[in-house]
Write an enzyme that holds these catalytic residues in place. Structure first.
Site, PDB file in Angstrom:
ATOM      1  CE  LYS A  96      -4.355  -1.575   2.057  1.00  0.00           C
ATOM      2  NZ  LYS A  96      -5.317  -1.319   3.142  1.00  0.00           N
ATOM      3  CE  LYS A 122      -8.534 -10.337  -3.503  1.00  0.00           C
ATOM      4  NZ  LYS A 122      -7.897 -10.069  -2.223  1.00  0.00           N
ATOM      5  CE  LYS A 136     -11.694   0.402  -2.850  1.00  0.00           C
ATOM      6  NZ  LYS A 136     -11.216  -0.148  -1.613  1.00  0.00           N
TER       7      LYS A 136
END
Ligand code: TRP
Length: 348
Positions: free
Chosen positions: A127, A211, A214
């Site tokens: 991240k 994957k 969103k």
């Protein structure tokens, strides 16, 4: 005791079984969240153990969130919990930021966890990317807050995806070190991750190797928890496939990412194994399989997405559930944090 005698094992935790999990409030939910988490929580709700399910809005702000959006995203997650079938009479559904003790325990755990443990966390590395000096300190200490979420309720089981295993290991390390350092063996349980079944990783409908997410720019890559029946069916029809018929063995299936993903989705929605699905559809073309999957996806998901849209039009109802859940969560959390503060030597 001589030097040769191994130290006796610390007494194990003897408290009751408790289940807890959370989803971060930072974006729209999709089929991957439904099959990987929500559906699973609903199954656990009827097992007889108390279950706590929260909206992790404190974790969400480890990266910048527009305050007004955080409010709607929190409601979206809560609506998804309810629309998926979590029953607020059985399950304690609450916003993390409504129970102050999460932050209090996180601070104490920040002083228990070691820098070396956090340095190993792969999610922070992913991240924070190339510029970790620009990441928030909160992003770095994210797993410590997660340990606080879990141990504040003395949860013994935590249903999570594979990617959270490392955070659960850290939670166990924090619990063990706290119990040892403060001489309170068995005070905190060492919670077990409950890793979900075959559909834990739902992949994109446009790319069987990515994957479902969103953040994918193509809306056709995912089934959103707000999509209506026609949209769900259309997205399944348009899903990427290859020209060959469906394979008849798992080995062949594993070599074909798009086919594998659609079979896994079918299996998860129907409550079947992948073997059972290929026993039925193996050798047939996608021309036969896709309509069957579209029908199944519509019949199982459209009621959930319709309820989701209904709830989102009634934010006051969602907020009532969250307020009630927060009160019940605090009734469990407050005595634990009080005891922890005494153990540590804090003013209490
Ligand atoms: N980190 C989890 C995720 O990204 C969300 C989360 C926060 C969580 N606190 C938790 C999950 C406590 C389980 C228990 O999925």
């Amino acid at each position: 005791m001589t030097d040769q005698t191994p130290a006796p094992a610390a007494p194990a935790y003897t408290g009751p079984r408790r289940i807890l999990s959370g989803i971060q409030a930072s974006g729209a939910l999709h089929l991957g969240n439904y099959l990987g988490a929500l559906k699973r929580f609903v199954e656990l709700q009827d097992q007889g153990a108390p279950i706590f399910v929260f909206v992790a809005d404190m974790h969400a702000i480890t990266v910048w969130q527009e305050p007004a959006k955080l409010v709607t995203q929190r409601r979206e997650i809560a609506a998804a919990y309810l629309a998926s079938g979590l029953d607020p009479r059985k399950t304690i559904i609450f916003p993390q930021s409504a129970v102050r003790a999460h932050a209090e325990l996180a601070w104490i755990f920040n002083c228990v966890a070691r820098l070396g443990w956090l340095d190993r966390m792969t999610q922070f590395k992913e991240k924070s990317g190339k510029h970790k000096e620009r990441a928030s300190v909160g992003l770095y200490t994210y797993p410590v807050l997660q340990a606080a979420d879990i141990l504040l309720y003395k949860a013994t089981e935590v249903p999570v995806g594979e990617d959270q295993k490392q955070h659960l290991e850290l939670t166990r390390d924090v619990a063990q070190k706290f119990n040892n350092d403060f001489g309170v063996p068995g005070f905190f349980p060492l919670p077990d991750p409950v890793i979900q079944g075959p559909a834990t990783r739902v992949m994109s409908l446009r790319d069987g190797l990515a994957k479902m997410s969103k953040s994918d720019p193509s809306d056709n890559s995912r089934i959103n928890l707000t999509d209506d029946a026609d949209t769900i069916a259309a997205k399944i029809r348009k899903a990427k496939t290859d020209p060959a018929p469906l394979p008849e063995t798992l080995d062949e299936l594993n070599a074909r990412p798009e086919a594998k993903n659609l079979v896994a989705i079918y299996a998860a929605l129907a409550g079947l194994t992948r073997e059972q699905v290929i026993a039925e559809f193996g050798g047939q073309g996608f021309g036969a399989f896709k309509p069957a999957l579209a029908d199944l996806a519509v019949s199982s998901m459209a009621p959930v997405t319709a309820e989701m849209r209904r709830l989102l039009n009634d934010p006051a109802e969602i907020d009532r559930v969250l307020a009630d859940g927060a009160q019940r969560a605090a009734e469990v959390a407050d005595p634990v944090i009080e005891e922890v503060k005494k153990i540590v030597g804090f003013w209490s």
